[in-house]
Design a protein around this motif. Structure first.
Motif, PDB file in Angstrom:
ATOM      1  N   VAL A   1       6.675  -5.015   0.227  1.00 33.62           N
ATOM      2  CA  VAL A   1       6.197  -3.832   0.937  1.00 33.62           C
ATOM      3  C   VAL A   1       5.218  -4.301   2.003  1.00 33.62           C
ATOM      4  O   VAL A   1       4.286  -5.062   1.713  1.00 33.62           O
ATOM      5  CB  VAL A   1       5.505  -2.856  -0.043  1.00 33.62           C
ATOM      6  N   HIS A   2       5.436  -3.854   3.242  1.00 37.59           N
ATOM      7  CA  HIS A   2       4.602  -4.369   4.336  1.00 37.59           C
ATOM      8  C   HIS A   2       4.517  -3.347   5.463  1.00 37.59           C
ATOM      9  O   HIS A   2       5.298  -2.379   5.499  1.00 37.59           O
ATOM     10  CB  HIS A   2       5.174  -5.690   4.853  1.00 37.59           C
ATOM     11  N   PRO A   3       3.597  -3.534   6.404  1.00 38.18           N
ATOM     12  CA  PRO A   3       3.500  -2.608   7.536  1.00 38.18           C
ATOM     13  C   PRO A   3       4.803  -2.612   8.327  1.00 38.18           C
ATOM     14  O   PRO A   3       5.370  -3.678   8.611  1.00 38.18           O
ATOM     15  CB  PRO A   3       2.340  -3.174   8.359  1.00 38.18           C
ATOM     16  N   ALA A   4       5.284  -1.448   8.679  1.00 38.61           N
ATOM     17  CA  ALA A   4       6.546  -1.332   9.411  1.00 38.61           C
ATOM     18  C   ALA A   4       6.467  -2.064  10.749  1.00 38.61           C
ATOM     19  O   ALA A   4       5.468  -1.986  11.468  1.00 38.61           O
ATOM     20  CB  ALA A   4       6.880   0.140   9.629  1.00 38.61           C
ATOM     21  N   GLY A   5       7.533  -2.822  11.044  1.00 37.36           N
ATOM     22  CA  GLY A   5       7.628  -3.499  12.332  1.00 37.36           C
ATOM     23  C   GLY A   5       6.867  -4.795  12.443  1.00 37.36           C
ATOM     24  O   GLY A   5       6.878  -5.423  13.503  1.00 37.36           O
TER      25      GLY A   5
ATOM     26  N   ALA B   1      -3.496   3.142  -4.104  1.00 35.76           N
ATOM     27  CA  ALA B   1      -4.464   2.520  -3.192  1.00 35.76           C
ATOM     28  C   ALA B   1      -3.832   1.329  -2.474  1.00 35.76           C
ATOM     29  O   ALA B   1      -4.102   1.091  -1.290  1.00 35.76           O
ATOM     30  CB  ALA B   1      -5.705   2.087  -3.972  1.00 35.76           C
ATOM     31  N   VAL B   2      -2.979   0.583  -3.169  1.00 32.51           N
ATOM     32  CA  VAL B   2      -2.280  -0.545  -2.545  1.00 32.51           C
ATOM     33  C   VAL B   2      -1.433  -0.048  -1.376  1.00 32.51           C
ATOM     34  O   VAL B   2      -1.474  -0.598  -0.268  1.00 32.51           O
ATOM     35  CB  VAL B   2      -1.398  -1.281  -3.571  1.00 32.51           C
ATOM     36  N   LEU B   3      -0.647   1.013  -1.608  1.00 31.03           N
ATOM     37  CA  LEU B   3       0.213   1.548  -0.553  1.00 31.03           C
ATOM     38  C   LEU B   3      -0.601   2.023   0.650  1.00 31.03           C
ATOM     39  O   LEU B   3      -0.207   1.821   1.802  1.00 31.03           O
ATOM     40  CB  LEU B   3       1.045   2.696  -1.108  1.00 31.03           C
ATOM     41  N   SER B   4      -1.737   2.636   0.389  1.00 33.37           N
ATOM     42  CA  SER B   4      -2.583   3.109   1.477  1.00 33.37           C
ATOM     43  C   SER B   4      -3.082   1.941   2.319  1.00 33.37           C
ATOM     44  O   SER B   4      -3.071   2.001   3.558  1.00 33.37           O
ATOM     45  CB  SER B   4      -3.758   3.902   0.914  1.00 33.37           C
ATOM     46  N   MET B   5      -3.492   0.869   1.656  1.00 30.90           N
ATOM     47  CA  MET B   5      -3.994  -0.302   2.384  1.00 30.90           C
ATOM     48  C   MET B   5      -2.889  -0.971   3.193  1.00 30.90           C
ATOM     49  O   MET B   5      -3.101  -1.370   4.342  1.00 30.90           O
ATOM     50  CB  MET B   5      -4.618  -1.286   1.402  1.00 30.90           C
ATOM     51  N   VAL B   6      -1.701  -1.092   2.592  1.00 34.18           N
ATOM     52  CA  VAL B   6      -0.590  -1.711   3.312  1.00 34.18           C
ATOM     53  C   VAL B   6      -0.213  -0.872   4.532  1.00 34.18           C
ATOM     54  O   VAL B   6       0.065  -1.407   5.614  1.00 34.18           O
ATOM     55  CB  VAL B   6       0.622  -1.909   2.373  1.00 34.18           C
ATOM     56  N   SER B   7      -0.214   0.446   4.377  1.00 32.01           N
ATOM     57  CA  SER B   7       0.154   1.311   5.505  1.00 32.01           C
ATOM     58  C   SER B   7      -0.827   1.186   6.662  1.00 32.01           C
ATOM     59  O   SER B   7      -0.481   1.470   7.807  1.00 32.01           O
ATOM     60  CB  SER B   7       0.239   2.769   5.045  1.00 32.01           C
ATOM     61  N   ARG B   8      -2.051   0.738   6.355  1.00 33.46           N
ATOM     62  CA  ARG B   8      -3.073   0.547   7.400  1.00 33.46           C
ATOM     63  C   ARG B   8      -3.036  -0.854   7.988  1.00 33.46           C
ATOM     64  O   ARG B   8      -3.907  -1.223   8.784  1.00 33.46           O
ATOM     65  CB  ARG B   8      -4.461   0.818   6.819  1.00 33.46           C
TER      66      ARG B   8
ATOM     67  N   ALA C   1       6.388   6.898  -0.568  1.00 34.36           N
ATOM     68  CA  ALA C   1       5.523   5.932   0.120  1.00 34.36           C
ATOM     69  C   ALA C   1       5.079   6.516   1.454  1.00 34.36           C
ATOM     70  O   ALA C   1       5.839   7.227   2.123  1.00 34.36           O
ATOM     71  CB  ALA C   1       6.267   4.621   0.334  1.00 34.36           C
ATOM     72  N   PRO C   2       3.860   6.246   1.880  1.00 31.39           N
ATOM     73  CA  PRO C   2       3.353   6.845   3.124  1.00 31.39           C
ATOM     74  C   PRO C   2       4.054   6.289   4.358  1.00 31.39           C
ATOM     75  O   PRO C   2       4.717   5.246   4.319  1.00 31.39           O
ATOM     76  CB  PRO C   2       1.867   6.465   3.107  1.00 31.39           C
ATOM     77  N   ASP C   3       3.906   6.991   5.473  1.00 32.59           N
ATOM     78  CA  ASP C   3       4.429   6.515   6.747  1.00 32.59           C
ATOM     79  C   ASP C   3       3.767   5.180   7.091  1.00 32.59           C
ATOM     80  O   ASP C   3       2.640   4.895   6.679  1.00 32.59           O
ATOM     81  CB  ASP C   3       4.150   7.528   7.856  1.00 32.59           C
TER      82      ASP C   3
END
Length: 304
Positions: free
Chosen positions: A192-196, A238-245, A260-262
């Motif tokens: 799981v990682h930031p898109a793009g 919290a992990v997903l939130s940090m990765v999305s940022r 999962a968030p945008d």
């Protein structure tokens, strides 16, 4: 200093069977409140009545159940085991009454206590409980979110605090002794990682304490591209939130990736990717109860 342990004579073969339900409730209250005075307040009794009852139970059992001290009452090894059994016996008495009423009325009623880790409580259980309560309106599910650390959800069942636990089970996480259970789903892990991001495997690792299955850790140990976690979060949300940022990448099971968030991209880890087995555990005696059997049927029906 704790009071010196009292030596009790060996109980007669039938002594423990003479324990009455009200004594078991006192035992559970003292264990839960860690004190005789606090237990007395909860039960609406005097401290002397609680102390007298506890001494009687210890004589019947033939073991010291609590160490008495200035800070309250601490269960001994014998006391911890006795309290767990007491909770399970009291629950069976509740089940006895509920199922007897249900047999007479043709309905199933009463609470159904379920312990589940966070992502199971959020995404696995809701549709299952929706179907369960539609078929059995008298069943009242009580879901307690428990961290899958240490004894985890299975420990809640062993201790008599839950009727069913949704737990990590399988070859690397066997069902604890004294419980029964079955695997419901195989939950694969993904990157799981930031898109793009052009090189997601170069990012710092964000992880959380519950993400610690032994099979997953062995797989991780063989991956030289995975760094040591630089951020440890409280939970998978919290992990997903940090990765999305854009703060890092993570390796997470599919159940945690629902909604999962945008800003997040999920990449398959390919052949040999780790999985965790998610299933249910319960006690042999609760497995025969109407409400637990009904829940297990719905859980099995929900398998992919």
């Amino acid at each position: 200093m704790p009071a010196a342990a009292t030596a009790f004579p060996a109980p007669t073969p039938t002594a423990a069977t003479d324990l009455a339900p009200h004594e078991l409730r006192i035992l559970v209250a003292v264990d839960g409140e860690r004190g005789f005075s606090a237990a007395a307040r909860v039960l609406g009794l005097t401290q002397s009545a609680v102390s007298h009852s506890m001494r009687g139970m210890e004589r019947k059992v033939g073991a010291v159940l609590f160490e008495r001290g200035r800070k309250g009452a601490t269960p001994t090894a014998a006391g911890a085991i006795a309290a767990a059994h007491a909770r399970r016996v009291l629950r069976l008495l509740d089940t006895l009454a509920a199922e007897a009423r249900g047999a007479e009325r043709g309905t199933v009623t009463g609470p159904l206590r379920i312990a589940a880790f966070r992502s199971a409580a959020l995404f696995l259980l809701p549709p299952v409980l929706e179907r369960l309560t539609a078929r059995h309106p008298g069943i009242e599910p009580e879901v307690h979110v428990v961290r899958e650390l240490g004894v985890g959800t299975a420990g809640e069942v062993v201790q008599g605090r839950a009727d069913v636990g949704i737990a990590t089970v399988g070859a690397t996480s066997p069902v604890p002794a004294g419980l029964i259970g079955d695997v419901l789903i195989e939950d694969p892990y993904s990157l799981v990682h930031p898109a793009g991001h052009p090189a997601p495997r170069s990012l710092p690792l964000v992880d959380w304490h519950e993400n610690c299955g032994s099979h997953t850790r062995r797989w991780w140990a063989g991956q030289d591209w995975i760094p040591k976690a630089t951020v440890l979060a409280e939970d998978d949300g919290a992990v997903l939130s940090m990765v999305s940022r854009g703060l890092g990448m993570a390796i997470m099971p599919a159940l945690s990736l629902n909604e999962a968030p945008d800003g997040i991209e999920i990449t398959d880890l390919g052949p040999g990717r780790p999985t965790r087995s998610v299933g249910y555990v319960t006690t042999p005696e609760q497995a025969s109860s109407v409400s637990v059997r009904a829940l297990i049927r719905e859980l099995r029906a929900a398998r992919p």
